[in-house]
Design a protein around this motif. Structure first.
Motif, PDB file in Angstrom:
ATOM      1  N   LYS A   5       0.774  -1.206   0.335  1.00  0.00           N
ATOM      2  CA  LYS A   5       0.257  -0.176  -0.068  1.00  0.00           C
ATOM      3  C   LYS A   5       0.724   1.022   0.196  1.00  0.00           C
ATOM      4  O   LYS A   5       1.755   1.646   0.826  1.00  0.00           O
ATOM      5  N   ARG A   6       0.547   2.510  -0.793  1.00  0.00           N
ATOM      6  CA  ARG A   6       1.255   3.435  -1.020  1.00  0.00           C
ATOM      7  C   ARG A   6       0.605   3.898   0.613  1.00  0.00           C
ATOM      8  O   ARG A   6       0.031   3.993   1.052  1.00  0.00           O
ATOM      9  N   LYS A   7       1.623   4.576   1.415  1.00  0.00           N
ATOM     10  CA  LYS A   7       2.072   5.166   2.119  1.00  0.00           C
ATOM     11  C   LYS A   7       1.398   6.809   2.004  1.00  0.00           C
ATOM     12  O   LYS A   7       1.621   7.701   0.840  1.00  0.00           O
ATOM     13  N   ASN A   8       0.152   7.022   3.401  1.00  0.00           N
ATOM     14  CA  ASN A   8      -0.654   8.263   2.937  1.00  0.00           C
ATOM     15  C   ASN A   8       0.455   9.305   3.217  1.00  0.00           C
ATOM     16  O   ASN A   8       0.290   8.938   5.114  1.00  0.00           O
ATOM     17  N   HIS A   9       1.218  10.377   2.808  1.00  0.00           N
ATOM     18  CA  HIS A   9       1.388  10.996   3.502  1.00  0.00           C
ATOM     19  C   HIS A   9       0.973  12.443   4.494  1.00  0.00           C
ATOM     20  O   HIS A   9       1.459  13.260   5.683  1.00  0.00           O
ATOM     21  N   ASN A  10      -0.280  12.032   4.231  1.00  0.00           N
ATOM     22  CA  ASN A  10      -1.084  13.725   5.004  1.00  0.00           C
ATOM     23  C   ASN A  10      -1.945  12.514   5.828  1.00  0.00           C
ATOM     24  O   ASN A  10      -2.811  11.678   5.411  1.00  0.00           O
ATOM     25  N   PRO A  11      -1.930  13.048   7.063  1.00  0.00           N
ATOM     26  CA  PRO A  11      -2.696  12.760   8.162  1.00  0.00           C
ATOM     27  C   PRO A  11      -3.915  13.117   7.909  1.00  0.00           C
ATOM     28  O   PRO A  11      -4.763  13.861   7.372  1.00  0.00           O
ATOM     29  N   PRO A  12      -4.528  12.028   8.591  1.00  0.00           N
ATOM     30  CA  PRO A  12      -5.985  12.084   8.074  1.00  0.00           C
ATOM     31  C   PRO A  12      -6.670  12.819   8.925  1.00  0.00           C
ATOM     32  O   PRO A  12      -7.848  13.563   8.565  1.00  0.00           O
ATOM     33  N   PHE A  13      -6.259  13.049  10.237  1.00  0.00           N
ATOM     34  CA  PHE A  13      -7.228  14.212  10.956  1.00  0.00           C
ATOM     35  C   PHE A  13      -6.285  15.327  11.039  1.00  0.00           C
ATOM     36  O   PHE A  13      -4.640  15.083  11.236  1.00  0.00           O
ATOM     37  N   PRO A  14      -7.243  16.715  11.450  1.00  0.00           N
ATOM     38  CA  PRO A  14      -6.183  17.561  12.022  1.00  0.00           C
ATOM     39  C   PRO A  14      -5.057  17.601  12.953  1.00  0.00           C
ATOM     40  O   PRO A  14      -4.497  18.010  12.574  1.00  0.00           O
ATOM     41  N   TRP A  15      -5.710  17.206  13.987  1.00  0.00           N
ATOM     42  CA  TRP A  15      -5.184  17.395  15.216  1.00  0.00           C
ATOM     43  C   TRP A  15      -3.713  16.038  15.002  1.00  0.00           C
ATOM     44  O   TRP A  15      -3.095  16.181  15.765  1.00  0.00           O
ATOM     45  N   HIS A 131     -12.078  29.966  16.325  1.00  0.00           N
ATOM     46  CA  HIS A 131     -10.731  29.491  15.627  1.00  0.00           C
ATOM     47  C   HIS A 131     -11.305  29.246  14.481  1.00  0.00           C
ATOM     48  O   HIS A 131     -11.172  29.074  12.785  1.00  0.00           O
ATOM     49  N   ASN A 132     -12.617  29.170  14.401  1.00  0.00           N
ATOM     50  CA  ASN A 132     -13.912  29.110  13.389  1.00  0.00           C
ATOM     51  C   ASN A 132     -13.814  30.426  12.300  1.00  0.00           C
ATOM     52  O   ASN A 132     -14.161  30.175  11.012  1.00  0.00           O
ATOM     53  N   TYR A 133     -13.543  31.576  13.290  1.00  0.00           N
ATOM     54  CA  TYR A 133     -13.783  32.518  11.901  1.00  0.00           C
ATOM     55  C   TYR A 133     -12.749  32.421  11.651  1.00  0.00           C
ATOM     56  O   TYR A 133     -11.664  33.358  10.687  1.00  0.00           O
ATOM     57  N   GLU A 134     -11.175  32.306  12.275  1.00  0.00           N
ATOM     58  CA  GLU A 134      -9.644  32.515  11.797  1.00  0.00           C
ATOM     59  C   GLU A 134     -10.023  31.702  10.489  1.00  0.00           C
ATOM     60  O   GLU A 134      -9.149  31.635   9.552  1.00  0.00           O
ATOM     61  N   MET A 135     -10.768  30.541  10.614  1.00  0.00           N
ATOM     62  CA  MET A 135     -10.762  29.094   9.599  1.00  0.00           C
ATOM     63  C   MET A 135     -11.296  30.747   7.940  1.00  0.00           C
ATOM     64  O   MET A 135     -10.856  30.021   7.335  1.00  0.00           O
ATOM     65  N   LYS A 159      -3.277  28.358  15.483  1.00  0.00           N
ATOM     66  CA  LYS A 159      -2.868  27.322  14.592  1.00  0.00           C
ATOM     67  C   LYS A 159      -4.312  26.388  14.634  1.00  0.00           C
ATOM     68  O   LYS A 159      -4.207  25.549  13.686  1.00  0.00           O
ATOM     69  N   ASP A 160      -4.703  25.746  15.301  1.00  0.00           N
ATOM     70  CA  ASP A 160      -6.156  25.534  15.037  1.00  0.00           C
ATOM     71  C   ASP A 160      -6.364  25.803  13.674  1.00  0.00           C
ATOM     72  O   ASP A 160      -7.205  24.675  12.909  1.00  0.00           O
ATOM     73  N   ALA A 161      -6.868  26.868  13.654  1.00  0.00           N
ATOM     74  CA  ALA A 161      -7.476  26.803  12.663  1.00  0.00           C
ATOM     75  C   ALA A 161      -6.908  26.376  11.294  1.00  0.00           C
ATOM     76  O   ALA A 161      -7.501  25.901  10.104  1.00  0.00           O
ATOM     77  N   VAL A 162      -5.410  26.796  10.933  1.00  0.00           N
ATOM     78  CA  VAL A 162      -4.164  26.105  10.184  1.00  0.00           C
ATOM     79  C   VAL A 162      -4.406  24.624   9.704  1.00  0.00           C
ATOM     80  O   VAL A 162      -4.803  24.310   9.072  1.00  0.00           O
ATOM     81  N   ARG A 163      -4.586  24.082  11.329  1.00  0.00           N
ATOM     82  CA  ARG A 163      -4.819  22.898  10.955  1.00  0.00           C
ATOM     83  C   ARG A 163      -5.528  21.992  10.560  1.00  0.00           C
ATOM     84  O   ARG A 163      -5.533  20.934   9.599  1.00  0.00           O
ATOM     85  N   HIS A 164      -7.036  23.206  11.104  1.00  0.00           N
ATOM     86  CA  HIS A 164      -7.596  22.304  10.628  1.00  0.00           C
ATOM     87  C   HIS A 164      -7.801  22.355   8.851  1.00  0.00           C
ATOM     88  O   HIS A 164      -8.984  21.614   8.605  1.00  0.00           O
ATOM     89  N   LEU A 165      -7.464  23.303   8.818  1.00  0.00           N
ATOM     90  CA  LEU A 165      -7.606  23.063   6.919  1.00  0.00           C
ATOM     91  C   LEU A 165      -6.356  22.723   5.963  1.00  0.00           C
ATOM     92  O   LEU A 165      -6.260  23.581   4.697  1.00  0.00           O
ATOM     93  N   HIS A 166      -5.156  22.357   7.284  1.00  0.00           N
ATOM     94  CA  HIS A 166      -4.328  22.184   6.424  1.00  0.00           C
ATOM     95  C   HIS A 166      -4.316  21.757   5.478  1.00  0.00           C
ATOM     96  O   HIS A 166      -3.622  21.058   4.208  1.00  0.00           O
ATOM     97  N   GLY A 167      -5.146  20.131   4.991  1.00  0.00           N
ATOM     98  CA  GLY A 167      -4.961  19.364   4.025  1.00  0.00           C
ATOM     99  C   GLY A 167      -6.372  19.547   3.212  1.00  0.00           C
ATOM    100  O   GLY A 167      -5.950  18.837   1.702  1.00  0.00           O
ATOM    101  N   ARG A 168      -7.009  20.498   3.213  1.00  0.00           N
ATOM    102  CA  ARG A 168      -7.830  21.208   1.815  1.00  0.00           C
ATOM    103  C   ARG A 168      -6.988  23.067   1.447  1.00  0.00           C
ATOM    104  O   ARG A 168      -7.392  22.535   0.006  1.00  0.00           O
ATOM    105  N   GLY A 173      -0.118  29.035   6.082  1.00  0.00           N
ATOM    106  CA  GLY A 173       0.272  27.933   7.027  1.00  0.00           C
ATOM    107  C   GLY A 173       0.241  29.779   8.179  1.00  0.00           C
ATOM    108  O   GLY A 173      -0.546  30.397   8.228  1.00  0.00           O
ATOM    109  N   TRP A 174       1.107  28.619   9.505  1.00  0.00           N
ATOM    110  CA  TRP A 174       1.115  29.815  10.206  1.00  0.00           C
ATOM    111  C   TRP A 174       2.786  30.379  10.852  1.00  0.00           C
ATOM    112  O   TRP A 174       3.624  30.329  10.717  1.00  0.00           O
ATOM    113  N   GLN A 175       1.936  31.930  11.202  1.00  0.00           N
ATOM    114  CA  GLN A 175       3.441  32.963  11.644  1.00  0.00           C
ATOM    115  C   GLN A 175       2.446  33.630  13.176  1.00  0.00           C
ATOM    116  O   GLN A 175       1.289  33.465  13.524  1.00  0.00           O
ATOM    117  N   PRO A 176       3.197  33.909  13.649  1.00  0.00           N
ATOM    118  CA  PRO A 176       3.165  34.006  15.113  1.00  0.00           C
ATOM    119  C   PRO A 176       2.375  36.215  14.711  1.00  0.00           C
ATOM    120  O   PRO A 176       2.049  36.408  13.739  1.00  0.00           O
TER     121      PRO A 176
END
Length: 212
Positions: A5-15, A131-135, A159-168, A173-176
């Motif tokens: 099986k091919r490895k999936n490099h994208n984590p299936p869950f945002p967290w 974080h929903n509004y940051e998304m 970070k939470d907003a970026v994490r949830h949309l990272h695979g979308r 990305g995140w910056q301070p």
């Protein structure tokens, strides 16, 4: 022998996205985004939403407002224990606050400064899920990126907003906080484009399922 099986490099869950993978180093050539509040007049806020959306907010607002303050402001003396009398007063008076806090999403790149009105503030409802509004701010930045046809990062400080949309979306990305100051400080009066609920739906609602 079965195929490997091919490895999936994208984590299936945002967290599961590692924090190091959220960060994109500043280059000076990125779209910066942020969500926040801005105090505007009640009437200006009303123009940004459909009558149905506005009515839903108004009812929720009244549920979370101290009715005694409204009555005091209106110089009305009625029985606070009689809900029917209070309801009748509110229906007849069409009472409204002079100003409200508008929850906004903001995105900036060079001469482009976009703002989208998300909702009229009801703090008890929105703050635990901000974080929903940051998304939504990130999505606004992605739309701006598509509009200007530039393959550049979209940055947010949540970070939470970026994490949830990272695979979308690609290149988000995140910056301070200090890296998104321009978006944080953007006011509606300085925006080059302000999205109402209707305008946003007209421009982008049919493209919500696209990935870019």
């Amino acid at each position: 022998m079965g195929k490997r099986k091919r490895k999936n490099h994208n984590p299936p869950f945002p967290w599961m996205v590692e924090e190091d993978n959220l960060f994109i180093a500043p280059t000076g050539n990125e779209i910066v985004t942020d969500a926040g509040w801005e105090k505007i007049s009640f009437e200006e806020a009303r123009k940004l939403f459909s009558p149905e959306t506005f009515q839903e907010w108004y009812e929720l607002f009244l549920e979370n407002t101290d009715i005694s303050e409204i009555l005091s402001e209106s110089n009305i003396d009625i029985d606070l224990d009689d809900e029917s009398v209070i309801d009748n007063f509110l229906q007849r008076s069409n009472w409204a606050p002079k100003q409200v806090n508008l929850v906004v999403a903001k995105a900036i790149y060079k001469n482009y400064a976009w703002v989208r009105g998300l909702m009229i503030s009801t703090p008890d409802v929105e703050e635990p899920y901000f974080h929903n509004y940051e998304m939504e701010a990130i999505r606004l930045g992605v739309k701006l990126r598509k509009y200007i046809k530039e393959d550049i990062p979209v940055i947010n400080d949540c970070k939470d907003a970026v994490r949830h949309l990272h695979g979308r979306y690609t290149l988000i990305g995140w910056q301070p906080r200090n890296c998104v100051t321009a978006a944080h400080n953007l006011k509606i009066s300085k925006a080059t484009k302000v999205y109402s609920q209707l305008l946003w739906d007209e421009d982008w609602v049919d493209e919500e399922d696209e990935i870019y």
